[in-house]
Design an enzyme around this catalytic site. Sequence first.
Site, short mmCIF file in Angstrom:
data_model
loop_
_atom_site.label_atom_id
_atom_site.label_comp_id
_atom_site.label_asym_id
_atom_site.label_seq_id
_atom_site.Cartn_x
_atom_site.Cartn_y
_atom_site.Cartn_z
N CYS A 147 -82.38 -7.45 143.61
CA CYS A 147 -81.63 -6.73 144.65
C CYS A 147 -81.86 -5.22 144.53
O CYS A 147 -81.29 -4.58 143.64
CB CYS A 147 -80.14 -7.05 144.52
SG CYS A 147 -79.10 -6.14 145.67
N CYS A 150 -78.77 -3.05 145.03
CA CYS A 150 -77.87 -3.05 143.87
C CYS A 150 -78.43 -2.20 142.74
O CYS A 150 -77.71 -1.40 142.14
CB CYS A 150 -77.69 -4.47 143.35
SG CYS A 150 -77.30 -5.70 144.60
N ASP A 151 -79.70 -2.41 142.40
CA ASP A 151 -80.24 -1.90 141.14
C ASP A 151 -81.27 -0.79 141.30
O ASP A 151 -81.64 -0.15 140.31
CB ASP A 151 -80.89 -3.05 140.35
CG ASP A 151 -79.92 -4.20 140.11
OD1 ASP A 151 -78.72 -3.91 139.93
OD2 ASP A 151 -80.35 -5.36 140.12
#
Lengths: 325, 325
Positions: A147, A150-151
């Site tokens: 992701c 997200c990261d």
Amino acid sequence: MAITDDTGGSGEASSHGDYDLIIVGAGPAGLSAGIYARRAGLSCVILEKGVPGGQVLTSPKIENYPGFQEIEGMKLMEVMAEHARAYVDIREGEEVIRVTRVDDRFELATTTGKFSSRAIILATGSYHRHLGVPGENRLSGRGVSYCATCDGFFFKKRAVVVVGGGNTALTDALYLHSIGCTVTIVHRRDAFRADKHLQDSISERGAEVLFDTVVDEIMGAEEVDAVKLRNVKTGAVDTKAVSGVFVAVGEVPSSQLAAELGVKMDPGGFVTVDMSFRTNVPYVYAAGDVAGGIRQIVAAVHGGAAAALSAFEDLAKPYFSRYSG
Amino acid sequence: MAITDDTGGSGEASSHGDYDLIIVGAGPAGLSAGIYARRAGLSCVILEKGVPGGQVLTSPKIENYPGFQEIEGMKLMEVMAEHARAYVDIREGEEVIRVTRVDDRFELATTTGKFSSRAIILATGSYHRHLGVPGENRLSGRGVSYCATCDGFFFKKRAVVVVGGGNTALTDALYLHSIGCTVTIVHRRDAFRADKHLQDSISERGAEVLFDTVVDEIMGAEEVDAVKLRNVKTGAVDTKAVSGVFVAVGEVPSSQLAAELGVKMDPGGFVTVDMSFRTNVPYVYAAGDVAGGIRQIVAAVHGGAAAALSAFEDLAKPYFSRYSG
């Protein structure tokens, strides 16, 4: 604060009871739904096949859930589950095997027994397809990510590869490029299947693209430091030094129960919901990753809350109007 | 963690600069948008006419934002603003007076100068109509509430009045009834304008309804303990002992900027958005209370995040495709 009584609901104190609402899945969507449902006075239980937390459990660090500047995924889910438990019973290790509609009730068969309810929220989540190569699982959360939203930020200005050729892969590549990463896209075929405008954007930015190429191994002792690549046409192999590997080869929604209920899904199997998180089937709602959209905790907690409030509204309708819409 | 450089953005270090994205409003929607926009590498600023926090600031206690089991509204917004400030500049006391589209840029005139951007997120919020009676402001947050979903639970099993006759008022009444409150609905007219099924549900539950009645005063020393009621037809006055007064006489979105931009709104003035929080006007997004839906923090943080990611995607499109959709 513990809530020990069920007001306005039809739930009995039974280990396999009848409820106003059953929530399937105890990720952020299911937990939020539980809080909102009980605060609205619905009797309710959360059935979770494993332990609460969902996919968030695999995130070593979360920085984008407003209010928590930096927290381990596991810790955040612990806090959220504790919050939910103040309102609602979470039954862990309770997998729903089958769901059927019998008159005005849903009947759920689980690994341990039977439950029934007037309404259901599907918060069953999704999982990311893995490459299935050496190093992938071992280095997951230590350079391997599924992701970019997200990261990605943790890899700011570093070299990364994105694996895949669809819209998600190219959007991830643009995202990573935007935060200063040196991006290489690795795709096993000779052309992308992503939308043309995404392909144009990738060209415009001059990101490196390796077609006909697969990742054979992800390398690194404690963290990712390289990938082993192979050209599937020439057989040529190469090692590329990178800090991150973003795997974007598909996300699979856990929508088996949705299918059993006849809920409308998109071609990828994600449940279709409206802005109130209602599905096309009366008294069935969906929230979190199984319902598509941005796969973020903020979206999940909203979906769960909205689904619970929609269930409350629908269940509050008088009996005679309940079936005429 | 403080982020001091702007990667991939066009923002200059200028007090009245040009940005990829301008976010108007620093409630939970705007703050979340700021976090997500900066993490995606967009240059960005939040313009806030007052101080960060929005309507949440007026909530003495919040129990339904997952992860915070019980927190003061003001405290939660402090934490969230601090989180956002690690990423994005929040300019307080900066009210946007006018917005215009000039070529491929939005130009915003504020109380202190000018800003410009390629995209805008409207997170301008809404406010609740007040009754304008003695005691209302003094006892706000101490028995007087404008949101049953937010505050109803604090009044579990107690006597409350709901003031109003529309869908919100009757839904609030059902919500409060569901958690065991003794509910009286006070409406100044002789009939409800709410949907029939809501009226039927109210009848079914036998909630007390006082038509042709207004609240003349809300009474109580530290907390609400009674309301003074007056029948507008007979002139008869009465005092009713209650713990809570839920005022549901209308919510007004702050959608003036949306109107200037030609954004589509519903009859109540709430901005219409799709599931990605895009409006009908390219590069204009809306999130939080101004965009309708459930007026909850969970919805606001989702809307802000999704709007920022949509802006990122739209701005990432190559120049030539940007204007052909």
